[in-house]
Design an enzyme around this catalytic site. Structure first.
Site, PDB file in Angstrom:
ATOM      1  N   GLN A  56       1.424  -3.886  -5.502  1.00 31.36           N
ATOM      2  CA  GLN A  56       2.046  -2.782  -4.781  1.00 31.36           C
ATOM      3  C   GLN A  56       2.358  -3.132  -3.330  1.00 31.36           C
ATOM      4  O   GLN A  56       1.536  -3.710  -2.620  1.00 31.36           O
ATOM      5  CB  GLN A  56       1.110  -1.567  -4.787  1.00 31.36           C
ATOM      6  CG  GLN A  56       1.689  -0.345  -4.105  1.00 31.36           C
ATOM      7  CD  GLN A  56       0.783   0.852  -4.251  1.00 31.36           C
ATOM      8  OE1 GLN A  56      -0.088   1.085  -3.417  1.00 31.36           O
ATOM      9  NE2 GLN A  56       0.971   1.621  -5.315  1.00 31.36           N
ATOM     10  N   HIS A  85       3.094  -1.171   0.003  1.00 29.74           N
ATOM     11  CA  HIS A  85       3.048   0.155   0.624  1.00 29.74           C
ATOM     12  C   HIS A  85       4.314   0.337   1.458  1.00 29.74           C
ATOM     13  O   HIS A  85       4.721  -0.564   2.178  1.00 29.74           O
ATOM     14  CB  HIS A  85       1.810   0.268   1.509  1.00 29.74           C
ATOM     15  CG  HIS A  85       1.481   1.674   1.920  1.00 29.74           C
ATOM     16  ND1 HIS A  85       2.250   2.383   2.822  1.00 29.74           N
ATOM     17  CD2 HIS A  85       0.480   2.522   1.546  1.00 29.74           C
ATOM     18  CE1 HIS A  85       1.721   3.580   2.992  1.00 29.74           C
ATOM     19  NE2 HIS A  85       0.654   3.689   2.227  1.00 29.74           N
ATOM     20  N   LEU A 109      -1.240  -0.797   8.190  1.00 26.12           N
ATOM     21  CA  LEU A 109      -0.887   0.360   7.381  1.00 26.12           C
ATOM     22  C   LEU A 109      -0.709   1.621   8.221  1.00 26.12           C
ATOM     23  O   LEU A 109      -1.512   1.927   9.097  1.00 26.12           O
ATOM     24  CB  LEU A 109      -1.983   0.599   6.336  1.00 26.12           C
ATOM     25  CG  LEU A 109      -1.620   1.524   5.188  1.00 26.12           C
ATOM     26  CD1 LEU A 109      -0.521   0.905   4.345  1.00 26.12           C
ATOM     27  CD2 LEU A 109      -2.854   1.787   4.334  1.00 26.12           C
ATOM     28  N   PHE A 113      -0.319  14.045  -0.916  1.00 25.53           N
ATOM     29  CA  PHE A 113      -0.144  12.597  -0.959  1.00 25.53           C
ATOM     30  C   PHE A 113       0.900  12.272  -2.027  1.00 25.53           C
ATOM     31  O   PHE A 113       1.142  13.067  -2.943  1.00 25.53           O
ATOM     32  CB  PHE A 113      -1.477  11.898  -1.291  1.00 25.53           C
ATOM     33  CG  PHE A 113      -1.969  10.986  -0.201  1.00 25.53           C
ATOM     34  CD1 PHE A 113      -2.453  11.495   0.979  1.00 25.53           C
ATOM     35  CD2 PHE A 113      -1.947   9.614  -0.353  1.00 25.53           C
ATOM     36  CE1 PHE A 113      -2.922  10.670   1.986  1.00 25.53           C
ATOM     37  CE2 PHE A 113      -2.400   8.777   0.629  1.00 25.53           C
ATOM     38  CZ  PHE A 113      -2.891   9.296   1.813  1.00 25.53           C
ATOM     39  N   GLY A 150     -16.576  -0.395  -1.145  1.00 25.43           N
ATOM     40  CA  GLY A 150     -16.987   0.853  -1.763  1.00 25.43           C
ATOM     41  C   GLY A 150     -17.519   0.691  -3.166  1.00 25.43           C
ATOM     42  O   GLY A 150     -18.548   1.279  -3.531  1.00 25.43           O
ATOM     43  N   ARG A 200      -0.075   2.083  -8.411  1.00 27.84           N
ATOM     44  CA  ARG A 200      -1.190   2.968  -8.065  1.00 27.84           C
ATOM     45  C   ARG A 200      -0.720   4.120  -7.186  1.00 27.84           C
ATOM     46  O   ARG A 200       0.054   3.914  -6.238  1.00 27.84           O
ATOM     47  CB  ARG A 200      -2.279   2.187  -7.336  1.00 27.84           C
ATOM     48  CG  ARG A 200      -3.430   3.085  -6.877  1.00 27.84           C
ATOM     49  CD  ARG A 200      -4.517   2.313  -6.175  1.00 27.84           C
ATOM     50  NE  ARG A 200      -4.129   1.733  -4.917  1.00 27.84           N
ATOM     51  CZ  ARG A 200      -3.967   2.401  -3.770  1.00 27.84           C
ATOM     52  NH1 ARG A 200      -4.118   3.720  -3.737  1.00 27.84           N
ATOM     53  NH2 ARG A 200      -3.649   1.765  -2.656  1.00 27.84           N
ATOM     54  N   LEU A 212      -9.583   4.705  -3.534  1.00 29.13           N
ATOM     55  CA  LEU A 212     -10.938   5.153  -3.212  1.00 29.13           C
ATOM     56  C   LEU A 212     -11.575   5.856  -4.403  1.00 29.13           C
ATOM     57  O   LEU A 212     -12.782   5.725  -4.634  1.00 29.13           O
ATOM     58  CB  LEU A 212     -10.917   6.069  -1.988  1.00 29.13           C
ATOM     59  CG  LEU A 212     -10.550   5.396  -0.653  1.00 29.13           C
ATOM     60  CD1 LEU A 212     -10.555   6.409   0.482  1.00 29.13           C
ATOM     61  CD2 LEU A 212     -11.495   4.244  -0.342  1.00 29.13           C
ATOM     62  N   HIS A 272       0.213  -4.587  -0.278  1.00 28.41           N
ATOM     63  CA  HIS A 272      -0.902  -3.678  -0.059  1.00 28.41           C
ATOM     64  C   HIS A 272      -2.003  -3.728  -1.115  1.00 28.41           C
ATOM     65  O   HIS A 272      -3.186  -3.771  -0.777  1.00 28.41           O
ATOM     66  CB  HIS A 272      -0.349  -2.251   0.035  1.00 28.41           C
ATOM     67  CG  HIS A 272      -1.384  -1.198   0.282  1.00 28.41           C
ATOM     68  ND1 HIS A 272      -2.226  -1.226   1.383  1.00 28.41           N
ATOM     69  CD2 HIS A 272      -1.710  -0.072  -0.407  1.00 28.41           C
ATOM     70  CE1 HIS A 272      -3.022  -0.176   1.361  1.00 28.41           C
ATOM     71  NE2 HIS A 272      -2.747   0.537   0.280  1.00 28.41           N
ATOM     72  N   ARG A 304       4.683   5.235  -4.463  1.00 20.09           N
ATOM     73  CA  ARG A 304       4.912   4.192  -3.473  1.00 20.09           C
ATOM     74  C   ARG A 304       5.974   3.175  -3.884  1.00 20.09           C
ATOM     75  O   ARG A 304       6.726   2.684  -3.047  1.00 20.09           O
ATOM     76  CB  ARG A 304       3.589   3.476  -3.169  1.00 20.09           C
ATOM     77  CG  ARG A 304       2.642   4.354  -2.386  1.00 20.09           C
ATOM     78  CD  ARG A 304       1.291   3.715  -2.219  1.00 20.09           C
ATOM     79  NE  ARG A 304       0.437   4.546  -1.376  1.00 20.09           N
ATOM     80  CZ  ARG A 304      -0.838   4.281  -1.122  1.00 20.09           C
ATOM     81  NH1 ARG A 304      -1.408   3.204  -1.669  1.00 20.09           N
ATOM     82  NH2 ARG A 304      -1.546   5.065  -0.351  1.00 20.09           N
ATOM     83  N   GLU A 356      -0.075   7.190   4.142  1.00 22.83           N
ATOM     84  CA  GLU A 356       0.764   8.181   3.489  1.00 22.83           C
ATOM     85  C   GLU A 356       0.442   9.580   4.001  1.00 22.83           C
ATOM     86  O   GLU A 356       1.240  10.504   3.850  1.00 22.83           O
ATOM     87  CB  GLU A 356       0.509   8.107   1.987  1.00 22.83           C
ATOM     88  CG  GLU A 356       1.665   8.427   1.109  1.00 22.83           C
ATOM     89  CD  GLU A 356       1.463   7.803  -0.248  1.00 22.83           C
ATOM     90  OE1 GLU A 356       1.254   8.574  -1.202  1.00 22.83           O
ATOM     91  OE2 GLU A 356       1.506   6.566  -0.354  1.00 22.83           O
TER      92      GLU A 356
END
Length: 582
Positions: free
Chosen positions: A239, A241, A251, A119, A18, A397, A403, A355, A285, A254
């Protein structure tokens, strides 16, 4: 050593996720732009992001970018640079609308606006209650972002070089002027000369045994830069997850908990009531991951033996089959395909999975790479996405902010890179670019004897998982650091059975292993150095957060088999550090 092909562009972007695609799209309208990727762009790891992109649109309930920025700072345990967090939150609104205008098929509210769901860690009124902030396209949001951006890049004439592995960066002093890449299909090296280079090569979760990361996530960009003297920032913060499929690490978004899923232990207790009374299963998380491990350690996992194979339940039955199939179809398919579990009828076995890297190549808000702890920057060198550290994630995070990070700072980096390239001259290189890399590859494939890289990778993953995982101690991390030094030395002595160059995946595996080992060593050294617990860095021998001594960013330089450490200050211009309660 054969003739190397040399190509020249104004801008070269390494990585087609991205961040790389957004940067390429912004730059392509102004300068000649090329994107190098070791996988096809639509196979980039951004496609694995499921649950959504956070933006304070307020389509479902009242929301404000300032609340989003506060959640980002608090969720990151106050190690977040607060000006960057405000930029993230404010630009997220524009980014979501821009993606929608390009055709991204977001889920819709009954009146046709972008739908939003809850979230972890996202709240209204500066932490008072959960808020619906995540814009989503089912549970395939990242995949839809990739499709949208790739289409736009093709429309705007971006040149793509797929299945090219970057092996070196051309740096002369503080000036970057290109990269050297291995073409996987032929085994030949190519020199890409450029006025500006942006690294957007993703994360490096493959240093751990169980991870949600794709096999290609081996930290190639940060490792290549680190070997050329570029510092890395906040590498101790990685992190985990909370909800990966048991035994696989795949995954479980969430978004399942955002739609009403509940974590339960072997006694069927909703155990997050003990750890986060207000946000419950939608706490940040790091808190949820530690809660799961604590439940298992204390004998309340499903197996009850506290072993590495223990797990807890994610109970999604209350969501209902219709909602699961409409809003979380990929998750439902994963559960049926890999574990034979129907999440509408039985709970999902989960445990934490490695993650996301909060640390990486240090940059400012425009993607410029920092050269030191002051305000020195490299010229013509940029980074964005997970391989970079702005820092908007701090010590932990928030979900959906990956994203947001990609599209906000990929866009900004692409704009700044294009402006720089428009006004810059292409430096003339000293010597022959790429010859050093060619000699190195020749030595690797010369038929020497040595250890098998697969054994080294297993040892690295075991060492990082057991000694630099969710809970840490100084003794374990010191032992890990020494072990990683041994593995790096052994990696440099590996001999390959396949001496060819075309489609030599044994060679590619070795290059990736070397990158992971370099980053694992920097991670372990940075974690050993930080004598406190903050966010995802949980030290059992230093269980408290220590703002007096450790409210600062770590900078780490790779120097042979040593890691040189320094620090730079955190931007605290908006919110003073406070206890992190949920």
């Amino acid at each position: 050593m054969g003739q190397m092909e040399v190509r020249t562009y104004d801008a070269v972007i390494v990585g087609a996720g991205g961040a790389g695609l957004y940067a390429a799209l912004r730059a392509s309208g102004r300068v000649r732009t090329a994107v190098l990727s070791k996988v096809h762009p639509l196979r980039s790891h951004t496609g694995a992001a499921q649950g959504g992109i956070g933006a304070a649109l307020g389509n479902v309930e009242e929301d404000r970018p300032e609340w989003h920025a506060f959640d980002t700072v608090k969720g990151g345990d106050y190690l977040v640079d607060q000006g960057a967090a405000l930029t993230l939150a404010e630009d997220a609104v524009r980014a979501a609308i821009e993606l929608e205008n390009w055709g991204l098929p977001f889920n819709r509210t009954p009146d046709g606006r972008i739908d939003q769901r809850r979230f972890g860690g996202h709240t209204r009124d500066f932490g008072q209650a959960p808020v619906r902030r995540s814009c989503y396209a089912g549970d395939r949001t990242g995949h839809m972002i990739l499709q949208t951006l790739y289409q736009q890049c093709l429309k705007n004439g971006v040149a793509f070089f797929n299945e090219f592995q970057v092996v070196d960066v051309l740096l002369e002093g503080a000036r970057c002027h290109g990269v050297v890449a291995l073409e996987i299909a032929t085994g030949s090296l190519h020199v890409f000369r450029a006025k500006a280079v942006l690294f957007a090569s993703g994360g490096f979760g493959r240093m751990f045994r169980v991870t949600s990361n794709a096999f290609a996530n081996t930290g190639d960009g940060p490792a290549v830069l680190a070997r050329r003297g570029v510092p890395l920032e906040d590498m101790e913060f990685f992190q985990f997850h909370p909800t990966g499929l048991r035994g696989l690490g795949i995954l479980i978004t969430e978004g399942v908990r955002g739609e009403g899923g509940v974590l339960r232990n072997r006694m069927n207790e909703r155990f997050m009531e003990k750890y986060s009374p207000r946000l419950l299963d939608l706490a940040p998380r790091d808190i949820v991951a530690r809660a799961i491990v604590t439940e298992m350690r204390e004998g309340r996992g499903v197996k009850g033996d506290g072993s590495a194979d223990d797990y807890v339940w994610l109970d999604a039955r209350g969501i209902g089959k219709e909602t699961l199939e409409a809003k979380l179809p990929e998750i439902a398919g994963f559960c049926r395909t890999y574990l034979g579990v129907d999440p509408a009828a039985e709970p999902i076995p989960v445990l934490p999975t490695a993650h996301y890297a909060m640390g990486g190549v240090p940059t400012d808000e425009d993607g410029r790479v920092r050269a030191n702890a002051a305000d020195g920057f490299y010229e013509g060198l940029y980074a964005a996405g997970e391989c970079a550290c702005v820092s908007v994630h701090g010590a932990n995070r928030l979900g959906t902010n990956s994203l947001v990070d990609l599209v906000v700072f990929g866009r900004r980096a692409g704009d700044h890179l294009a402006s720089f390239a428009e006004g810059a001259e292409l430096p003339e290189p000293h010597g022959e670019p790429g010859r050093e890399a060619e000699a190195w590859l020749e030595s690797i494939t010369a038929g020497r004897q040595g250890p098998h890289p697969g054994d080294l990778r297993d040892d690295m993953e075991r060492t990082m998982t057991e000694k630099v995982g969710i809970f840490r101690t100084g003794g374990e991390m010191a032992a890990a650091l020494e072990k990683l030094k041994e593995l790096r030395a052994a990696c440099h002595a590996v001999g390959l059975e396949n001496r060819g160059r075309a489609f030599n995946y044994e060679l590619l595996d070795l290059l990736e292993l070397g990158n992971l080992l370099d980053l694992a060593m920097v991670t372990a050294a940075s974690a050993l150095n930080r004598q406190e617990s903050r966010g995802a860095h949980a030290r059992e021998d230093y269980p408290e957060r220590d703002d007096a001594h450790w409210l600062k960013h770590t900078l780490a330089w790779l120097d042979g088999d040593q890691v040189i450490l320094d620090a730079r200050p955190v931007d605290l211009t908006r919110w003073a550090p406070a206890p992190r309660t949920y």
